[in-house]
Design a protein around this motif. Sequence first.
Motif, mmCIF file in Angstrom:
data_model
loop_
_atom_site.group_PDB
_atom_site.id
_atom_site.type_symbol
_atom_site.label_atom_id
_atom_site.label_comp_id
_atom_site.label_asym_id
_atom_site.label_seq_id
_atom_site.Cartn_x
_atom_site.Cartn_y
_atom_site.Cartn_z
ATOM 1 N N TYR A 1 -8.402 47.126 -17.318
ATOM 2 C CA TYR A 1 -8.286 48.448 -18.085
ATOM 3 C C TYR A 1 -9.117 49.321 -17.372
ATOM 4 C CZ TYR A 1 -6.685 45.839 -22.273
ATOM 5 O OH TYR A 1 -6.037 44.997 -23.005
ATOM 6 N N GLN A 2 -10.286 48.907 -16.714
ATOM 7 C CA GLN A 2 -10.973 49.664 -16.105
ATOM 8 C C GLN A 2 -10.213 50.583 -14.847
ATOM 9 O OE1 GLN A 2 -14.571 47.760 -14.767
ATOM 10 N NE2 GLN A 2 -15.636 48.288 -16.818
ATOM 11 N N GLN A 3 -9.446 49.451 -14.097
ATOM 12 C CA GLN A 3 -8.632 50.134 -13.156
ATOM 13 C C GLN A 3 -7.433 51.030 -13.470
ATOM 14 O OE1 GLN A 3 -9.151 49.447 -9.825
ATOM 15 N NE2 GLN A 3 -10.819 48.087 -10.095
ATOM 16 N N ILE A 4 -6.993 50.748 -14.525
ATOM 17 C CA ILE A 4 -5.931 51.837 -15.167
ATOM 18 C C ILE A 4 -6.581 52.888 -15.538
ATOM 19 C CG2 ILE A 4 -4.562 52.172 -17.123
ATOM 20 C CD1 ILE A 4 -3.199 50.304 -15.103
ATOM 21 N N LEU A 5 -7.726 53.058 -15.941
ATOM 22 C CA LEU A 5 -8.197 54.387 -16.469
ATOM 23 C C LEU A 5 -8.830 55.103 -15.263
ATOM 24 C CD1 LEU A 5 -10.350 53.233 -19.732
ATOM 25 C CD2 LEU A 5 -8.035 54.377 -19.485
ATOM 26 N N GLU A 6 -9.479 54.580 -14.396
ATOM 27 C CA GLU A 6 -9.782 55.217 -13.081
ATOM 28 C C GLU A 6 -8.735 55.896 -12.175
ATOM 29 O OE1 GLU A 6 -12.289 52.402 -10.884
ATOM 30 O OE2 GLU A 6 -13.786 52.257 -12.501
ATOM 31 N N ARG A 7 -7.543 55.196 -11.988
ATOM 32 C CA ARG A 7 -6.458 55.350 -11.294
ATOM 33 C C ARG A 7 -5.556 56.434 -11.881
ATOM 34 N NH1 ARG A 7 -4.689 49.496 -9.028
ATOM 35 N NH2 ARG A 7 -6.494 49.003 -7.660
ATOM 36 N N GLY A 8 -5.566 56.667 -13.362
ATOM 37 C CA GLY A 8 -4.824 57.445 -13.761
ATOM 38 C C GLY A 8 -5.405 58.250 -14.787
ATOM 39 N N ASN A 9 -4.804 59.508 -14.884
ATOM 40 C CA ASN A 9 -5.476 60.375 -15.955
ATOM 41 C C ASN A 9 -4.888 60.033 -17.523
ATOM 42 O OD1 ASN A 9 -6.772 62.675 -17.245
ATOM 43 N ND2 ASN A 9 -5.944 64.221 -15.909
ATOM 44 N N PRO B 1 3.653 56.737 -21.324
ATOM 45 C CA PRO B 1 4.410 55.675 -20.593
ATOM 46 C C PRO B 1 4.735 55.936 -19.037
ATOM 47 C CG PRO B 1 5.407 56.049 -22.667
ATOM 48 C CD PRO B 1 4.248 57.170 -22.416
ATOM 49 N N VAL B 2 5.100 57.246 -18.774
ATOM 50 C CA VAL B 2 5.487 57.520 -17.298
ATOM 51 C C VAL B 2 4.349 57.529 -16.577
ATOM 52 C CG1 VAL B 2 6.664 59.235 -16.151
ATOM 53 C CG2 VAL B 2 7.299 58.888 -18.216
ATOM 54 N N GLY B 3 3.336 58.082 -17.095
ATOM 55 C CA GLY B 3 2.022 58.028 -16.015
ATOM 56 C C GLY B 3 1.576 56.447 -15.854
ATOM 57 N N LEU B 4 1.639 55.493 -16.850
ATOM 58 C CA LEU B 4 1.134 54.489 -16.387
ATOM 59 C C LEU B 4 2.254 53.499 -15.638
ATOM 60 C CD1 LEU B 4 -0.054 53.279 -19.942
ATOM 61 C CD2 LEU B 4 -1.493 53.846 -18.216
ATOM 62 N N ALA B 5 3.518 53.979 -15.583
ATOM 63 C CA ALA B 5 4.417 53.430 -14.901
ATOM 64 C C ALA B 5 4.120 53.751 -13.347
ATOM 65 C CB ALA B 5 5.743 53.675 -15.131
ATOM 66 N N THR B 6 3.686 54.904 -13.013
ATOM 67 C CA THR B 6 3.464 55.377 -11.901
ATOM 68 C C THR B 6 2.352 54.861 -11.200
ATOM 69 O OG1 THR B 6 2.125 57.444 -12.713
ATOM 70 C CG2 THR B 6 4.590 57.666 -12.111
ATOM 71 N N VAL B 7 1.318 54.620 -12.176
ATOM 72 C CA VAL B 7 -0.025 54.071 -11.461
ATOM 73 C C VAL B 7 0.310 52.580 -10.984
ATOM 74 C CG1 VAL B 7 -2.222 52.991 -12.366
ATOM 75 C CG2 VAL B 7 -1.486 55.166 -12.945
ATOM 76 N N LYS B 8 1.055 51.700 -11.942
ATOM 77 C CA LYS B 8 1.437 50.532 -11.534
ATOM 78 C C LYS B 8 2.467 50.368 -10.215
ATOM 79 C CE LYS B 8 3.488 49.162 -15.219
ATOM 80 N NZ LYS B 8 4.265 48.535 -16.240
#
Length: 299
Positions: free
Chosen positions: A81-89, A248-255
């Motif tokens: 969760y920390q990685q997702i929150l740090e890498r994406g807005n 959904p789109v933003g989280l997909a770009t982070v992955k």
Amino acid sequence: MSATATTVRTRRRPPREASGSPLLLGHGRLPRVLAGTALAALAVVWLVPFLWAIVTSAQSEKDVATPGLSPFKGAFTIDAYQQILERGNVTVWAFNSFFIAALVTLITVVVSTLAAYGFSRGTFRGRRALLAVTVAAIMIPPQLLVVPLFEQMLLFNLVDTYAAVILPQVVAPMMVFILKRFFDGIPKELEEAARIDGASEFRVFRSIVLPLSRPIVAAVAIFVFIGAWNNFMWPFIVTNDPDLMTLPVGLATVKDAYGVQYAQSMASALLAALPLIVVFLLFQRRIVNSVATTGLGGS
């Protein structure tokens, strides 16, 4: 003898259910037990993947990659969760999702209710043909409209704008048809009485039809909001600016940018679903009542 036979027939006759009582699978204890067992089994089938996702998201990538069928492979952590929150807005993406879903729901409900009322009560020329076109549009897969819709957005210079994401989603032929069928069941005598008192057509619609249609309108709004929130394909195609992306789109770009990482994938899925879960918990009774009242669950 006749009285005895009448008594026997009366005892064998199953008790009549009261009007508005829930649908039962039969009378007696066994049908209730069977129904409860089936519901419990379906609940387990639905909850096991959800719990598996929670457990997977709360472990490190190294532990998740360890071979084995058990989901508990290491110490619990919130690194994913920390990685997702740090890498994406995530905050901006969540706001965009809520803003877009709310506007899509509002516009869709307004347009669909007015169109459905026109189809149900209108007598204009071409009504049957236009209704046939609306019903036929239900059978068109949304994927077929991606290219022409994108060309239209390019023509009007709307790519990378909120309008490009919102406008194509407000056309909902299925919701128009559902509302139209509901309006057909409203007694016309109520509207005629209002017209005799001097009410205009819009006043009849606003003061008579809409108050009687609250369950179906609420159900339509719920399903439109959920569909707009979960919509991935169209916002992904029509937006390139990270500040305009939905959740959904933003989280997909982070992955995609950092490769396939299972713990973060599960964390992203849970973050995207969390707002809908909160909405369901807050409005659970209204959602269930709307679906049960209107019968949209099987549509």
